[in-house]
Scaffold this motif. Structure first.
Motif, PDB file in Angstrom:
ATOM      1  N   TYR A  85      -9.343   6.239   4.018  1.00  0.00           N
ATOM      2  CA  TYR A  85      -7.845   6.673   3.762  1.00  0.00           C
ATOM      3  C   TYR A  85      -7.511   7.414   4.654  1.00  0.00           C
ATOM      4  N   LEU A  86      -6.329   6.705   5.233  1.00  0.00           N
ATOM      5  CA  LEU A  86      -5.763   7.707   6.519  1.00  0.00           C
ATOM      6  C   LEU A  86      -5.068   9.049   6.406  1.00  0.00           C
ATOM      7  N   ALA A  87      -4.324   8.942   5.452  1.00  0.00           N
ATOM      8  CA  ALA A  87      -3.631  10.308   4.938  1.00  0.00           C
ATOM      9  C   ALA A  87      -4.641  11.330   4.596  1.00  0.00           C
ATOM     10  N   SER A  88      -5.573  10.969   4.073  1.00  0.00           N
ATOM     11  CA  SER A  88      -6.318  11.765   3.202  1.00  0.00           C
ATOM     12  C   SER A  88      -7.649  12.279   4.192  1.00  0.00           C
ATOM     13  N   SER A  89      -7.580  11.715   5.207  1.00  0.00           N
ATOM     14  CA  SER A  89      -8.404  11.992   6.396  1.00  0.00           C
ATOM     15  C   SER A  89      -7.976  13.262   7.218  1.00  0.00           C
ATOM     16  N   ILE A  90      -6.724  13.831   6.805  1.00  0.00           N
ATOM     17  CA  ILE A  90      -6.292  15.047   7.489  1.00  0.00           C
ATOM     18  C   ILE A  90      -7.070  16.251   6.870  1.00  0.00           C
ATOM     19  N   VAL A  91      -7.762  16.047   5.636  1.00  0.00           N
ATOM     20  CA  VAL A  91      -8.375  17.260   5.041  1.00  0.00           C
ATOM     21  C   VAL A  91      -9.484  17.586   5.603  1.00  0.00           C
ATOM     22  N   ASP A  92     -10.095  18.797   5.981  1.00  0.00           N
ATOM     23  CA  ASP A  92     -11.061  19.285   6.912  1.00  0.00           C
ATOM     24  C   ASP A  92     -11.904  19.570   5.281  1.00  0.00           C
ATOM     25  N   HIS A  93     -13.277  20.190   5.804  1.00  0.00           N
ATOM     26  CA  HIS A  93     -14.285  20.636   5.111  1.00  0.00           C
ATOM     27  C   HIS A  93     -14.441  21.935   4.945  1.00  0.00           C
ATOM     28  N   SER A  94     -14.739  22.256   3.814  1.00  0.00           N
ATOM     29  CA  SER A  94     -15.474  23.629   3.410  1.00  0.00           C
ATOM     30  C   SER A  94     -16.354  23.916   2.261  1.00  0.00           C
ATOM     31  N   CYS A  95     -17.470  24.585   2.532  1.00  0.00           N
ATOM     32  CA  CYS A  95     -18.236  24.805   1.302  1.00  0.00           C
ATOM     33  C   CYS A  95     -17.797  25.601   0.230  1.00  0.00           C
ATOM     34  N   ASN A  96     -16.583  26.233   0.414  1.00  0.00           N
ATOM     35  CA  ASN A  96     -15.983  26.779  -0.525  1.00  0.00           C
ATOM     36  C   ASN A  96     -14.593  26.256  -0.767  1.00  0.00           C
ATOM     37  N   PRO A  97     -14.374  24.951  -1.122  1.00  0.00           N
ATOM     38  CA  PRO A  97     -13.186  24.375  -1.195  1.00  0.00           C
ATOM     39  C   PRO A  97     -12.039  24.775  -2.056  1.00  0.00           C
ATOM     40  N   ASP A 130      -2.713  20.488  -9.656  1.00  0.00           N
ATOM     41  CA  ASP A 130      -1.723  19.802  -9.139  1.00  0.00           C
ATOM     42  C   ASP A 130      -2.123  18.541  -8.167  1.00  0.00           C
ATOM     43  N   ILE A 131      -1.888  17.447  -8.329  1.00  0.00           N
ATOM     44  CA  ILE A 131      -1.992  16.533  -7.117  1.00  0.00           C
ATOM     45  C   ILE A 131      -1.135  16.580  -6.023  1.00  0.00           C
ATOM     46  N   ILE A 132      -1.901  16.905  -5.038  1.00  0.00           N
ATOM     47  CA  ILE A 132      -1.361  16.880  -3.404  1.00  0.00           C
ATOM     48  C   ILE A 132      -1.172  16.010  -2.724  1.00  0.00           C
ATOM     49  N   LEU A 133      -2.083  15.030  -3.148  1.00  0.00           N
ATOM     50  CA  LEU A 133      -2.070  13.647  -2.358  1.00  0.00           C
ATOM     51  C   LEU A 133      -2.661  12.515  -3.045  1.00  0.00           C
ATOM     52  N   THR A 134      -1.841  11.278  -3.396  1.00  0.00           N
ATOM     53  CA  THR A 134      -2.517   9.900  -3.977  1.00  0.00           C
ATOM     54  C   THR A 134      -2.128   8.938  -3.104  1.00  0.00           C
ATOM     55  N   GLU A 135      -3.536   8.272  -2.939  1.00  0.00           N
ATOM     56  CA  GLU A 135      -3.457   7.299  -1.652  1.00  0.00           C
ATOM     57  C   GLU A 135      -4.373   6.115  -1.967  1.00  0.00           C
ATOM     58  N   GLN A 136      -3.860   4.738  -1.712  1.00  0.00           N
ATOM     59  CA  GLN A 136      -4.737   3.675  -1.648  1.00  0.00           C
ATOM     60  C   GLN A 136      -5.252   3.572  -0.388  1.00  0.00           C
ATOM     61  N   PRO A 137      -6.349   2.835  -0.547  1.00  0.00           N
ATOM     62  CA  PRO A 137      -7.406   2.800   0.773  1.00  0.00           C
ATOM     63  C   PRO A 137      -6.781   1.802   2.033  1.00  0.00           C
ATOM     64  N   PHE A 138      -7.104   2.254   3.103  1.00  0.00           N
ATOM     65  CA  PHE A 138      -6.714   1.277   4.419  1.00  0.00           C
ATOM     66  C   PHE A 138      -7.604   0.239   4.087  1.00  0.00           C
ATOM     67  N   VAL A 139      -9.166   0.320   4.147  1.00  0.00           N
ATOM     68  CA  VAL A 139     -10.067  -0.778   3.607  1.00  0.00           C
ATOM     69  C   VAL A 139     -11.150   0.027   2.900  1.00  0.00           C
ATOM     70  N   TYR A 140     -11.618  -1.030   2.092  1.00  0.00           N
ATOM     71  CA  TYR A 140     -12.852  -0.422   1.233  1.00  0.00           C
ATOM     72  C   TYR A 140     -13.719  -1.500   1.066  1.00  0.00           C
ATOM     73  N   VAL A 141     -14.926  -1.289   0.661  1.00  0.00           N
ATOM     74  CA  VAL A 141     -16.037  -2.351   0.210  1.00  0.00           C
ATOM     75  C   VAL A 141     -16.815  -1.568  -0.991  1.00  0.00           C
ATOM     76  N   MET A 155       0.866  -1.109  -0.057  1.00  0.00           N
ATOM     77  CA  MET A 155      -0.160  -0.093  -0.007  1.00  0.00           C
ATOM     78  C   MET A 155       0.917   1.312  -0.038  1.00  0.00           C
ATOM     79  N   LYS A 156       0.902   2.025  -1.161  1.00  0.00           N
ATOM     80  CA  LYS A 156       1.600   3.083  -1.108  1.00  0.00           C
ATOM     81  C   LYS A 156       0.920   4.443  -1.353  1.00  0.00           C
ATOM     82  N   ASN A 157       1.168   5.526  -0.991  1.00  0.00           N
ATOM     83  CA  ASN A 157       0.716   6.853  -1.331  1.00  0.00           C
ATOM     84  C   ASN A 157       1.728   7.921  -1.711  1.00  0.00           C
ATOM     85  N   LYS A 158       1.463   8.749  -2.340  1.00  0.00           N
ATOM     86  CA  LYS A 158       2.422   9.681  -2.952  1.00  0.00           C
ATOM     87  C   LYS A 158       1.942  11.187  -2.581  1.00  0.00           C
ATOM     88  N   PHE A 159       2.890  11.955  -2.233  1.00  0.00           N
ATOM     89  CA  PHE A 159       2.448  13.148  -1.626  1.00  0.00           C
ATOM     90  C   PHE A 159       3.192  14.425  -2.276  1.00  0.00           C
TER      91      PHE A 159
END
Length: 481
Positions: free
Chosen positions: A188-200, A16-27, A1-5
């Motif tokens: 996605y563990l790394a991607s979970s760092i990103v917070d929400h905005s209605c103006n992303p 620009d891609i700032i993060l690419t990640e494979q899932p920790f788990v998925y269904v 499992m690799k991710n690129k940042f």
């Protein structure tokens, strides 16, 4: 499992891609069972796993790739057959298995050269869950399923299991296909760092099970504390968006867009009676018609808002309703027409929500009643147009679909912004219809608009761009020259 940042010191450009990640788990969603491969999520011809007869693969390569994770599940699915395990229960079971048998507790998902997220870093919102009757009922039902399903694994105690459940539901991403339809769920563990905005300022798109976080605005450098994506559909009132975020993520959004007076004025606006005036006029149309939530209290640390809040009714209370731009007065008759139109539209939008059938006639009747009454950017008008456009495509009424697409584009730009995947997809669908109708110059224009957006939101290597958009764009360029 690799991710690129992305290197945090370099300048960030839109696209620009700032993060690419494979899932920790998925269904894969159960509604896609037998249609998509459970490993790569590609749609096409698939064959059942010979063991459990439940999951499907597109070929031997995917089956082999998935076997490490599927081996334990295969035996358990076989034991409980023909019962169908709910998607959420399968997801939670996969988490338990990964934590108990694999490297789940120690795995680090990096989002920079020195920063990473682990499973324990995800928020569980345990106190909020305990106070949420609906979520507790869901948790109890999952516990009963897991007790029967996981015969070969010891279930964590109730507190630990609820912590796992909380981390799952709060941090899950909805997997989307090229048409932005839900096809599954992943963490996605790394991607979970990103917070929400209605103006992303960033957007999450998917290539199979791979998530790509891309910037949609230029930035002098990468600061993860400032990166925001949208967790929800944005074509709603600020109050509806805030309510959905409170109920699902336990925070009150107060982004600039939620507090924007222009949006508050538009979302339930009436069209000015003066045909030469484009102003939106606010008219009270039902009791306690709240457009935004404002906080009443802060926690002591000053960073998070209490879920208790004062609901502010943004509608005027005076008897004389006039346009703020040209001064045109609305009579009681005009107000009555507006109120009845809003009530009628609200009822039918509720009936159409989640329906799989095409409500062409209902949408058409709603839009006829809205004409000249609701402002073109009124959210209910926009939602009706969206339903109508999809319904017309379904029944192949291309001329009317083109008419509604023209009216829908300004709505998407207002609610989603200029660089959103859904806006790009709308231009793409519209351009494809125009190409089919041999309106070549206009088709080329719409497809070029789609190309500008999708190249930023998905990138030029994504199948949506490379395999779907570019051939249409090339055909339009050749045939229109």
């Amino acid at each position: 499992m690799k991710n690129k940042f992305r290197n945090s010191e370099s300048t960030i450009k839109a696209g620009d891609i700032i993060l690419t990640e494979q899932p920790f788990v998925y269904v894969l969603s159960s509604k896609e069972k037998g249609i998509r491969c459970d490993n790569c999520l590609e749609r096409g011809k698939v064959l059942k796993c010979s063991g459990c007869q439940f999951v499907h693969y597109c070929g031997r390569s995917c089956q082999k790739d998935a076997w490490v994770d599927h081996k334990w599940e295969c035996a358990n699915l076989k034991k409980v057959a023909p019962k169908v395990i709910p998607d959420a229960a399968r997801m939670l079971a996969k988490i338990i298995n990964k934590l108990c048998r694999g490297d789940g507790y120690s795995y680090r998902a990096f989002y920079s050269a020195t920063s990473f997220r682990m499973w324990k870093d995800l928020m569980s919102h345990y106190p909020d869950l305990k106070a949420d009757a609906k979520r507790m009922e869901h948790f109890t039902s999952l516990y009963e399923v897991l007790f029967e399903f996981l015969k070969d694994l010891s279930l964590p105690n109730n507190v630990e299991l609820m912590g796992l459940y909380g981390r799952m539901i709060i941090n899950s991403f909805t997997l989307l296909d090229n048409d932005m339809n839900s096809i599954g769920t992943a963490i996605y563990l790394a991607s979970s760092i990103v917070d929400h905005s209605c103006n992303p300022n960033a957007v999450a798109t998917f290539d199979g099970k791979t998530i790509n976080i891309r910037a949609i605005t230029d930035m002098p450098y990468l600061d993860w504390n400032q990166i925001r994506i949208s967790y929800i559909d944005l074509m709603k009132t600020p109050y509806e968006r805030q309510t959905e975020l409170l109920e699902n993520y336990y925070f009150l959004c107060q982004c600039d867009r939620c507090m924007d007076e222009t949006q508050l004025k538009m979302v339930h606006g009436a069209k000015c009676l003066n045909s030469e005036c484009n102003n939106s006029v606010t008219i009270p149309w039902k009791a306690d018609c709240s457009l935004v939530r404002r906080p009443e209290e802060r926690f002591e640390n000053g960073h998070e808002f209490n879920a208790r809040c004062n609901i502010v009714d943004a509608l005027p209370r005076d008897d004389s309703i006039r346009c703020g731009e040209c001064g045109t007065k609305f009579t009681d008759k005009h107000i009555e027409i507006f109120v009845k139109t809003m009530e009628f539209t609200e009822l039918h939008l509720q009936n159409m929500k989640g329906a799989s059938v095409a409500y062409v006639d209902v949408c058409k009747y709603c839009l006829e009643r809205q004409e000249g009454v609701l402002h073109p950017l009124n959210v209910m008008h926009a939602q009706t147009l969206d339903h109508a456009f999809d319904a017309l495509i379904m029944v192949q009424l291309w001329e009317k679909a083109c008419e509604y697409a023209e009216r829908l584009i300004p709505c998407f730009r207002f609610y989603y912004g200029e660089r959103h995947p859904l806006l790009g997809l709308l231009y793409l669908k519209y351009g494809k219809i125009l190409l089919y109708k041999r309106n070549l110059q206009k088709a080329l224009l719409q497809l070029k608009c789609a190309e500008k957006i999708i190249k930023i939101t998905h990138g030029d290597k994504h199948p949506l761009y490379r395999e779907y958009l570019l051939p249409l764009l090339g055909q339009a360029m050749i045939e229109s020259s």
